[in-house]
Motif scaffolding. Structure first.
Motif, PDB file in Angstrom:
ATOM      1  N   LEU A  34      -2.454   1.400  -4.960  1.00 40.37           N
ATOM      2  CA  LEU A  34      -1.794   1.304  -3.656  1.00 40.37           C
ATOM      3  C   LEU A  34      -2.339   2.342  -2.687  1.00 40.37           C
ATOM      4  O   LEU A  34      -2.504   2.074  -1.494  1.00 40.37           O
ATOM      5  CB  LEU A  34      -0.285   1.476  -3.828  1.00 40.37           C
ATOM      6  N   LEU A  35      -2.643   3.525  -3.191  1.00 37.35           N
ATOM      7  CA  LEU A  35      -3.227   4.566  -2.346  1.00 37.35           C
ATOM      8  C   LEU A  35      -4.612   4.158  -1.867  1.00 37.35           C
ATOM      9  O   LEU A  35      -5.011   4.453  -0.736  1.00 37.35           O
ATOM     10  CB  LEU A  35      -3.308   5.886  -3.118  1.00 37.35           C
ATOM     11  N   ARG A  36      -5.349   3.451  -2.712  1.00 35.10           N
ATOM     12  CA  ARG A  36      -6.702   3.036  -2.341  1.00 35.10           C
ATOM     13  C   ARG A  36      -6.691   2.002  -1.217  1.00 35.10           C
ATOM     14  O   ARG A  36      -7.707   1.803  -0.551  1.00 35.10           O
ATOM     15  CB  ARG A  36      -7.423   2.475  -3.568  1.00 35.10           C
TER      16      ARG A  36
ATOM     17  N   ASP B 219     -13.149   7.642  -2.116  1.00 33.72           N
ATOM     18  CA  ASP B 219     -12.129   6.705  -1.645  1.00 33.72           C
ATOM     19  C   ASP B 219     -11.452   7.198  -0.367  1.00 33.72           C
ATOM     20  O   ASP B 219     -10.607   6.495   0.193  1.00 33.72           O
ATOM     21  CB  ASP B 219     -11.060   6.494  -2.717  1.00 33.72           C
ATOM     22  N   GLY B 220     -11.813   8.405   0.058  1.00 33.39           N
ATOM     23  CA  GLY B 220     -11.185   8.974   1.247  1.00 33.39           C
ATOM     24  C   GLY B 220      -9.787   9.506   1.003  1.00 33.39           C
ATOM     25  O   GLY B 220      -9.034   9.756   1.952  1.00 33.39           O
ATOM     26  N   ILE B 221      -9.429   9.692  -0.271  1.00 35.48           N
ATOM     27  CA  ILE B 221      -8.090  10.190  -0.620  1.00 35.48           C
ATOM     28  C   ILE B 221      -8.155  11.709  -0.769  1.00 35.48           C
ATOM     29  O   ILE B 221      -8.908  12.226  -1.597  1.00 35.48           O
ATOM     30  CB  ILE B 221      -7.586   9.555  -1.927  1.00 35.48           C
TER      31      ILE B 221
ATOM     32  N   ARG C 236       0.857  -1.186   0.000  1.00 34.00           N
ATOM     33  CA  ARG C 236       0.000   0.000   0.000  1.00 34.00           C
ATOM     34  C   ARG C 236       0.896   1.240   0.000  1.00 34.00           C
ATOM     35  O   ARG C 236       2.106   1.160   0.236  1.00 34.00           O
ATOM     36  CB  ARG C 236      -0.895   0.044   1.247  1.00 34.00           C
ATOM     37  N   LEU C 237       0.269   2.395  -0.219  1.00 33.34           N
ATOM     38  CA  LEU C 237       0.964   3.680  -0.118  1.00 33.34           C
ATOM     39  C   LEU C 237       0.038   4.648   0.591  1.00 33.34           C
ATOM     40  O   LEU C 237      -1.127   4.784   0.214  1.00 33.34           O
ATOM     41  CB  LEU C 237       1.332   4.208  -1.508  1.00 33.34           C
ATOM     42  N   ASP C 238       0.553   5.307   1.615  1.00 32.75           N
ATOM     43  CA  ASP C 238      -0.281   6.214   2.415  1.00 32.75           C
ATOM     44  C   ASP C 238      -0.155   7.676   1.983  1.00 32.75           C
ATOM     45  O   ASP C 238      -1.115   8.435   2.103  1.00 32.75           O
ATOM     46  CB  ASP C 238       0.097   6.100   3.892  1.00 32.75           C
TER      47      ASP C 238
ATOM     48  N   ARG D   2      -3.103  10.391   1.262  1.00 34.78           N
ATOM     49  CA  ARG D   2      -2.955  11.810   0.990  1.00 34.78           C
ATOM     50  C   ARG D   2      -2.052  11.993  -0.235  1.00 34.78           C
ATOM     51  O   ARG D   2      -1.008  11.352  -0.343  1.00 34.78           O
ATOM     52  CB  ARG D   2      -2.323  12.546   2.184  1.00 34.78           C
ATOM     53  N   VAL D   3      -2.460  12.892  -1.131  1.00 35.59           N
ATOM     54  CA  VAL D   3      -1.649  13.260  -2.287  1.00 35.59           C
ATOM     55  C   VAL D   3      -1.415  14.758  -2.223  1.00 35.59           C
ATOM     56  O   VAL D   3      -2.362  15.542  -2.082  1.00 35.59           O
ATOM     57  CB  VAL D   3      -2.343  12.893  -3.613  1.00 35.59           C
ATOM     58  N   VAL D   4      -0.152  15.150  -2.313  1.00 32.84           N
ATOM     59  CA  VAL D   4       0.213  16.561  -2.260  1.00 32.84           C
ATOM     60  C   VAL D   4       0.988  16.903  -3.525  1.00 32.84           C
ATOM     61  O   VAL D   4       1.992  16.251  -3.841  1.00 32.84           O
ATOM     62  CB  VAL D   4       1.068  16.883  -1.028  1.00 32.84           C
TER      63      VAL D   4
END
Length: 248
Positions: free
Chosen positions: A134-136, A192-194, A87-89, A142-144
């Motif tokens: 992976l983010l899902r 997706d909560g992202i 995964r990726l956070d 979080r994506v910045v």
């Protein structure tokens, strides 16, 4: 191969362009907060050296080969994250270029704009697309995206706005496009909560600016680290600097 984090609360972050400047400071800041940080860099020697120096500060920071303009390296990076962590956070899209110097817009060629867009816009889309599965899998991804006031149409068109120096045709327009991408991804991934946000680090003294900035790289990185670690109450689809929301 490194050991997978076992603790459920261990978070994994990827920072592109992390071998120097603001990207390096973002990696350092996330490492200090206990994240496993994958420091993406296209220059292997610089990337390995920078990651080793940061890891010496007792943080789990690892070099990850990644050139956002080369699809093979993007896919390989996603495969590594998949196999190593599952995964990726956090994804921080920091890698960016400007090739025009201080020349006025009428002197900039289409090829120069194309090169800038390839890294600053297409590269971001490529990385987000590859990392999205992976983010899902993260409980709170979080994506910045690293933007700039030079990409703010509001500031560029406001005759009363403070001067921002040269009008960088390729760089500024690429960051305006990046801001649009931020809004669209934020809406698309909300269920997706992202959370997806753009940040402006300000004019920082780094290699990127020829060390002409009035802020340090560490100061510029602070807002990106804050948005990368924001809780459920934090914003999404926003464009912010240290002082709060910026005009699009």
């Amino acid at each position: 191969m490194a050991t997978q984090p076992n603790a459920a609360d261990t978070k994994v972050a990827l920072v592109t362009g992390a071998n120097k400047g603001i990207g390096r400071e973002i990696a350092r800041g996330l490492g200090r907060l206990g994240y496993v940080v994958l420091a993406g860099a296209r220059d292997e020697a610089r990337g390995r050296t920078s990651a080793a120096e940061l890891a010496a500060e007792e943080a789990d920071i690892r070099y990850l080969p990644l050139d956002v303009t080369v699809d093979e390296t993007v896919r390989a990076a996603a495969k590594y994250v998949e196999e190593e962590f599952g995964r990726l956070d956090v994804l921080v899209n920091n890698a960016g270029i400007s090739v025009e110097g201080q020349r006025p817009p009428h002197e900039i060629t289409a090829e120069e704009v194309r090169r800038t867009m390839e890294t600053n816009v297409i590269g971001v889309v490529a990385v987000i697309h590859a990392m999205l599965p992976l983010l899902r899998r993260s409980a709170a991804a979080r994506v910045v995206n690293l933007s700039t006031g030079l990409g703010s149409l509001g500031l560029l068109s406001d005759p009363d706005a403070p001067p921002m120096g040269a009008q960088l045709l390729g760089y500024g327009s690429s960051k305006a496009a990046l801001n649009a991408i931020t809004i669209m991804y934020a809406k698309d991934l909300a269920d997706d909560g992202i959370k997806v946000n753009s940040v402006s680090p300000g004019y920082c003294a780094t290699d990127f600016t020829g060390n002409r900035g009035y802020r340090t790289a560490q100061q510029g990185a602070a807002v990106a680290v804050e948005l990368a670690t924001v809780g459920d109450e934090g914003p999404t689809g926003a464009f912010l600097n240290d002082d709060g929301p910026m005009p699009w």
